[in-house]
Motif scaffolding. Structure first.
Motif, PDB file in Angstrom:
ATOM      1  N   UNK A 175      36.095 104.499  47.189  1.00 16.62           N
ATOM      2  CA  UNK A 175      37.549 104.304  47.494  1.00 16.62           C
ATOM      3  C   UNK A 175      37.895 103.802  45.940  1.00 16.62           C
ATOM      4  N   UNK A 176      37.035 102.769  45.542  1.00  9.54           N
ATOM      5  CA  UNK A 176      37.598 102.713  43.968  1.00  9.54           C
ATOM      6  C   UNK A 176      37.762 103.683  42.860  1.00  9.54           C
ATOM      7  N   UNK A 177      36.464 104.682  43.149  1.00 14.88           N
ATOM      8  CA  UNK A 177      36.647 105.885  42.268  1.00 14.88           C
ATOM      9  C   UNK A 177      37.599 106.723  42.365  1.00 14.88           C
ATOM     10  N   UNK A 178      38.358 106.951  43.551  1.00 18.24           N
ATOM     11  CA  UNK A 178      39.588 107.628  43.915  1.00 18.24           C
ATOM     12  C   UNK A 178      40.822 106.841  43.231  1.00 18.24           C
ATOM     13  N   UNK A 179      40.989 105.481  43.580  1.00 19.62           N
ATOM     14  CA  UNK A 179      42.043 104.883  42.771  1.00 19.62           C
ATOM     15  C   UNK A 179      42.092 104.423  41.678  1.00 19.62           C
ATOM     16  N   UNK A 180      40.750 104.327  41.025  1.00 15.38           N
ATOM     17  CA  UNK A 180      40.553 103.862  39.432  1.00 15.38           C
ATOM     18  C   UNK A 180      39.683 104.798  38.868  1.00 15.38           C
ATOM     19  N   UNK A 181      39.597 106.007  38.685  1.00 13.52           N
ATOM     20  CA  UNK A 181      38.636 106.780  38.174  1.00 13.52           C
ATOM     21  C   UNK A 181      38.312 106.520  37.110  1.00 13.52           C
ATOM     22  N   UNK A 182      39.150 105.874  36.106  1.00 13.12           N
ATOM     23  CA  UNK A 182      38.878 105.593  34.946  1.00 13.12           C
ATOM     24  C   UNK A 182      38.346 104.290  34.368  1.00 13.12           C
ATOM     25  N   UNK A 183      38.351 103.209  35.394  1.00 15.68           N
ATOM     26  CA  UNK A 183      38.255 101.922  35.303  1.00 15.68           C
ATOM     27  C   UNK A 183      37.214 101.514  34.235  1.00 15.68           C
ATOM     28  N   UNK A 184      36.101 102.260  34.245  1.00 11.37           N
ATOM     29  CA  UNK A 184      34.985 101.660  33.315  1.00 11.37           C
ATOM     30  C   UNK A 184      34.694 102.828  32.318  1.00 11.37           C
ATOM     31  N   UNK A 226      22.807  99.422  40.771  1.00 10.03           N
ATOM     32  CA  UNK A 226      22.445 100.497  39.754  1.00 10.03           C
ATOM     33  C   UNK A 226      22.958 101.841  41.018  1.00 10.03           C
ATOM     34  N   UNK A 227      22.559 101.972  42.044  1.00 11.95           N
ATOM     35  CA  UNK A 227      23.022 102.948  42.976  1.00 11.95           C
ATOM     36  C   UNK A 227      24.539 102.927  43.137  1.00 11.95           C
ATOM     37  N   UNK A 228      25.144 101.784  43.386  1.00 14.89           N
ATOM     38  CA  UNK A 228      26.721 101.855  43.624  1.00 14.89           C
ATOM     39  C   UNK A 228      27.247 102.250  42.260  1.00 14.89           C
ATOM     40  N   UNK A 229      26.718 101.875  41.224  1.00 14.26           N
ATOM     41  CA  UNK A 229      27.515 102.415  39.860  1.00 14.26           C
ATOM     42  C   UNK A 229      27.349 103.865  39.735  1.00 14.26           C
ATOM     43  N   UNK A 230      26.178 104.422  40.047  1.00 14.44           N
ATOM     44  CA  UNK A 230      25.888 105.753  39.960  1.00 14.44           C
ATOM     45  C   UNK A 230      26.807 106.463  40.946  1.00 14.44           C
ATOM     46  N   UNK A 231      27.005 105.968  42.163  1.00 14.26           N
ATOM     47  CA  UNK A 231      28.013 106.388  43.127  1.00 14.26           C
ATOM     48  C   UNK A 231      29.405 106.570  42.863  1.00 14.26           C
ATOM     49  N   UNK A 232      29.701 105.313  41.989  1.00  7.71           N
ATOM     50  CA  UNK A 232      31.211 105.241  41.503  1.00  7.71           C
ATOM     51  C   UNK A 232      31.317 106.343  40.387  1.00  7.71           C
ATOM     52  N   UNK A 233      30.714 106.403  39.289  1.00  5.97           N
ATOM     53  CA  UNK A 233      30.802 106.960  38.195  1.00  5.97           C
ATOM     54  C   UNK A 233      30.824 108.744  38.860  1.00  5.97           C
ATOM     55  N   UNK A 234      29.775 108.978  39.573  1.00  8.63           N
ATOM     56  CA  UNK A 234      29.840 110.453  40.114  1.00  8.63           C
ATOM     57  C   UNK A 234      30.956 111.105  40.880  1.00  8.63           C
ATOM     58  N   UNK A 235      31.462 109.859  41.634  1.00  9.24           N
ATOM     59  CA  UNK A 235      32.619 110.448  42.348  1.00  9.24           C
ATOM     60  C   UNK A 235      33.792 110.110  41.569  1.00  9.24           C
ATOM     61  N   UNK A 236      33.904 109.345  40.522  1.00  9.58           N
ATOM     62  CA  UNK A 236      35.106 109.388  39.442  1.00  9.58           C
ATOM     63  C   UNK A 236      35.208 110.542  38.748  1.00  9.58           C
ATOM     64  N   UNK A 237      33.912 111.324  38.242  1.00  9.72           N
ATOM     65  CA  UNK A 237      34.020 112.482  37.681  1.00  9.72           C
ATOM     66  C   UNK A 237      34.533 113.748  38.484  1.00  9.72           C
ATOM     67  N   UNK A 238      33.982 113.653  39.877  1.00 14.49           N
ATOM     68  CA  UNK A 238      34.382 114.395  40.873  1.00 14.49           C
ATOM     69  C   UNK A 238      35.914 114.267  41.131  1.00 14.49           C
TER      70      UNK A 238
END
Length: 317
Positions: A13-22, A196-208
């Motif tokens: 959800x965060x990746x959807x609303x804030x894809x460039x946060x990190x 680490x898994x949560x970070x990978x999931x966030x960055x992966x979905x952000x890119x998508x």
């Protein structure tokens, strides 16, 4: 609901609303270091005496590894007709990627313990599965991606060696000095895996999301993923039950085979999808079936484990 599952959903959800946060952070370096630490601590926590206890139960080992790396992948072929483009479809390839992953470690062992199954056998198979998967998972994937020219099998093995095998070996070497401490603080170290898994999931979905990939995926595709994941799990669970009966396994070995042989590792899936596909926009798609399967296997196996654990005898049902 499991806190880790909630965290994964929040990351999406965060990746959807804030894809460039990190984007200002060196996320790739952070995740690479995190992955190395996960397997370093895994090497520290491996108990050689427990592995030795389960080593001789070779029939169970063969069945579990056969199911994990051959039978499960072959079952995914049944769903090729449901995807436009067949084996060329990224959606089917995501299901296949789930199918060729190794088994989990911690949850398999915990659930077998709760169900009063053959714990030494579970420990041995869950541990060895991850090591076998370092070779078998990319090898399986190479059959379907190599033709596109985007799959460097030797390069991927090299990356897997650096990020998984080398840290794991270092952990094993240092186990005699730090092993007891690592096992004592196993729960706390488990938070690193999850972070680490949560970070990978966030960055992966952000890119998508940034690439617009999910805009072309329909609701029916997500429903299709969910249905296939359910069919794969219960199909494998039933087939393993029949094979255990045919091979004359007792109930403890049957429980272990069904629990370990149906599991798929979100840890290895998250690591391997990052190594194999890098920062590709399609990474989010490949994580979806793994995450859905992870949620399902936790919920269902927990129920089965508690049911088995309450039995008053060891007579097969």
């Amino acid at each position: 609901m499991n806190g880790f599952i909630i965290s994964l959903v929040l990351a999406i959800i965060l990746a959807y609303f804030f894809p460039t946060a990190l984007q200002e952070l060196p996320v790739n370096i952070i995740t690479n270091i995190g992955i190395g630490l996960i397997f370093f601590f895994y090497g520290l926590k491996l108990a050689p005496e427990e592995l030795k206890l389960g080593f001789l139960n070779y029939r169970s080992h063969l069945l579990i590894q056969f199911s994990t790396f051959l039978l499960f992948p072959l079952l995914t072929f049944l769903f090729i007709p449901f995807f436009e483009g067949g084996i060329q479809s990224d959606l089917w390839l995501a299901v296949f990627f789930l199918g060729v992953l190794p088994s989990t470690v911690s949850s398999s062992v915990v659930m077998v313990a709760i169900a009063r199954g053959n714990l030494p056998t579970a420990i041995f198979n869950a541990s060895i599965s991850g090591l076998i998967g370092i070779l078998i998972t990319p090898l399986w994937m190479s059959f379907f991606i190599a033709k596109s020219g985007d799959f460097d099998f030797l390069g991927i093995l090299y990356k897997l060696f650096l990020q998984i095998v080398l840290p794991l070996f270092m952990g094993l070497v240092l186990q005699q000095y730090l092993g007891k401490i690592a096992r004592k603080h196993s729960r706390e170290l488990g938070y690193l895996d999850k972070a680490v898994i949560i970070l990978i999931v966030y960055t992966s979905f952000s890119n998508s999301y940034n690439s617009g990939l999910f805009e072309i995926i329909k609701i029916v595709d997500l429903i299709k993923f969910a249905g296939i994941v359910i069919l794969l799990f219960f199909g494998m669970y039933s087939i393993l039950g029949l094979l255990c009966k045919w091979l004359g396994f007792d109930l403890r070995d049957t429980i272990t085979a069904k629990f370990c042989g149906t599991k798929k590792s979100l840890v290895h899936g998250s690591v391997m999808v990052k190594i194999i596909f890098g920062a590709s926009a399609s990474v989010g798609i490949f994580l979806l079936p793994i995450m859905l399967y992870h949620i399902l296997q936790l919920l269902v196996i927990t129920v089965f484990a508690e049911k088995y654990g309450k039995r008053e005898d060891l007579v097969p049902e």
